[in-house]
Design a protein around this motif. Structure first.
Motif, PDB file in Angstrom:
ATOM      1  N   ARG A  68       0.828  -1.212   0.000  1.00 37.72           N
ATOM      2  CA  ARG A  68       0.000   0.000   0.000  1.00 37.72           C
ATOM      3  C   ARG A  68       0.866   1.268   0.000  1.00 37.72           C
ATOM      4  N   ALA A  69       1.964   1.242   0.727  1.00 32.41           N
ATOM      5  CA  ALA A  69       2.853   2.409   0.758  1.00 32.41           C
ATOM      6  C   ALA A  69       3.417   2.712  -0.621  1.00 32.41           C
ATOM      7  N   ILE A  70       3.785   1.667  -1.347  1.00 33.83           N
ATOM      8  CA  ILE A  70       4.327   1.850  -2.703  1.00 33.83           C
ATOM      9  C   ILE A  70       3.237   2.317  -3.657  1.00 33.83           C
ATOM     10  N   GLU A  71       2.085   1.646  -3.603  1.00 34.44           N
ATOM     11  CA  GLU A  71       0.976   2.012  -4.498  1.00 34.44           C
ATOM     12  C   GLU A  71       0.556   3.467  -4.326  1.00 34.44           C
ATOM     13  N   LEU A  72       0.577   3.934  -3.069  1.00 35.13           N
ATOM     14  CA  LEU A  72       0.037   5.255  -2.753  1.00 35.13           C
ATOM     15  C   LEU A  72       1.131   6.296  -2.543  1.00 35.13           C
ATOM     16  N   MET A 122      13.275  -2.647  -0.764  1.00 31.03           N
ATOM     17  CA  MET A 122      14.559  -2.456  -1.425  1.00 31.03           C
ATOM     18  C   MET A 122      14.364  -2.096  -2.899  1.00 31.03           C
ATOM     19  N   GLU A 123      13.502  -2.825  -3.589  1.00 30.41           N
ATOM     20  CA  GLU A 123      13.311  -2.610  -5.015  1.00 30.41           C
ATOM     21  C   GLU A 123      12.599  -1.293  -5.329  1.00 30.41           C
ATOM     22  N   ASN A 124      11.800  -0.798  -4.358  1.00 31.37           N
ATOM     23  CA  ASN A 124      11.012   0.408  -4.597  1.00 31.37           C
ATOM     24  C   ASN A 124      11.464   1.599  -3.758  1.00 31.37           C
ATOM     25  N   HIS A 125      12.622   1.443  -3.104  1.00 31.73           N
ATOM     26  CA  HIS A 125      13.255   2.552  -2.374  1.00 31.73           C
ATOM     27  C   HIS A 125      12.315   3.164  -1.323  1.00 31.73           C
ATOM     28  N   MET A 126      11.711   2.287  -0.526  1.00 32.06           N
ATOM     29  CA  MET A 126      10.773   2.728   0.498  1.00 32.06           C
ATOM     30  C   MET A 126      11.422   2.625   1.889  1.00 32.06           C
ATOM     31  N   PRO A 127      11.725   3.747   2.529  1.00 29.00           N
ATOM     32  CA  PRO A 127      12.360   3.705   3.851  1.00 29.00           C
ATOM     33  C   PRO A 127      11.381   3.293   4.944  1.00 29.00           C
TER      34      PRO A 127
END
Length: 232
Positions: free
Chosen positions: A142-146, A199-204
């Motif tokens: 959800r964090a990546i999608e949004l 890692m792949e989407n650079h989400m801290p």
């Protein structure tokens, strides 16, 4: 910072009872999130189901069915916590990846975006809607999608350690660690699938203790004393 995803431990919300709900604990969380929301930070929330269900407890239960029970536990948690949030003056919405009658609404990115823009706190219940994926994976997805600015993990311990501090009194806490180190050292901040997605989407990610005084507000106000998990 415009938008965050906050993961709450179901067990932590149960307080000292370790099961069900502890209303004073949830109310404290609600007041902190309201303070964050009043600053204009859009907040999405995922809650674990550990206060009701910890996964398959018997070989007689199929793994898929066990995971479905866990998904429903997170729905119950979100409905309850959403009501406590409303009682302190917030507008909320609960989205699930599967239909739950009139209790929740079916997730779509457009609907979530609409609710964020309306100033609602949005609960994402039911995980990914599929077995074999945890709420860790659910919140990262959800964090990546949004397009969230970061994931904040409110846990029973106050950060990431090199070993389990409950078992090793000499465990060392990290102020900052890379997602690659988390994977290499198998530190179990979140499960491996969630780590790879980050890692792949650079989400801290930011890991901190839920039970510390005003910890959610502090984590977002520059007074963060947990562990930052960085991504390149």
């Amino acid at each position: 910072m415009k938008r965050i995803m906050l993961k709450l431990s179901g067990e932590a919300l149960a307080g000292e009872k370790h099961t069900g709900f502890d209303e004073p604990t949830v109310t404290k969380v609600a007041r902190q999130v309201k303070e964050v929301a009043d600053q204009g930070i859009q907040t999405g929330i995922v809650i674990g189901g550990g206060n009701f269900w910890r996964g398959r407890t018997s070989e007689k239960i199929d793994r898929t069915k066990a995971d479905q029970i866990g998904m429903l536990a997170t729905v119950m948690n979100c409905i309850y916590v959403s009501e406590i949030f409303r009682s302190v003056g917030m507008k909320t919405a609960i989205l699930t990846p599967f239909a739950c009658g009139s209790m929740t609404e079916l997730f779509s990115k457009d609907l979530a975006e609409e609710y964020f823009e309306e100033g609602r706190v949005v609960f994402f219940a039911g995980g990914t809607g599929h077995p074999y994926f945890s709420t860790d994976t659910g919140i990262v997805l959800r964090a990546i999608e949004l397009s969230a600015d970061g994931i904040y993990l409110a846990k029973a311990i106050d950060g990431v350690y090199d070993s389990d501090p409950k078992l090793n009194p000499a465990a060392v806490k990290y102020d900052e660690i890379t997602i690659d180190q988390v994977i290499e050292q198998k530190l179990a901040v979140v499960d491996l699938t969630a780590c790879i997605l980050c890692m792949e989407n650079h989400m801290p990610m930011y890991v901190f203790g839920l039970n510390e005084e005003n910890s959610i507000v502090k984590a977002l106000s520059g007074d963060f004393c947990g562990t930052k998990v960085t991504v390149s």
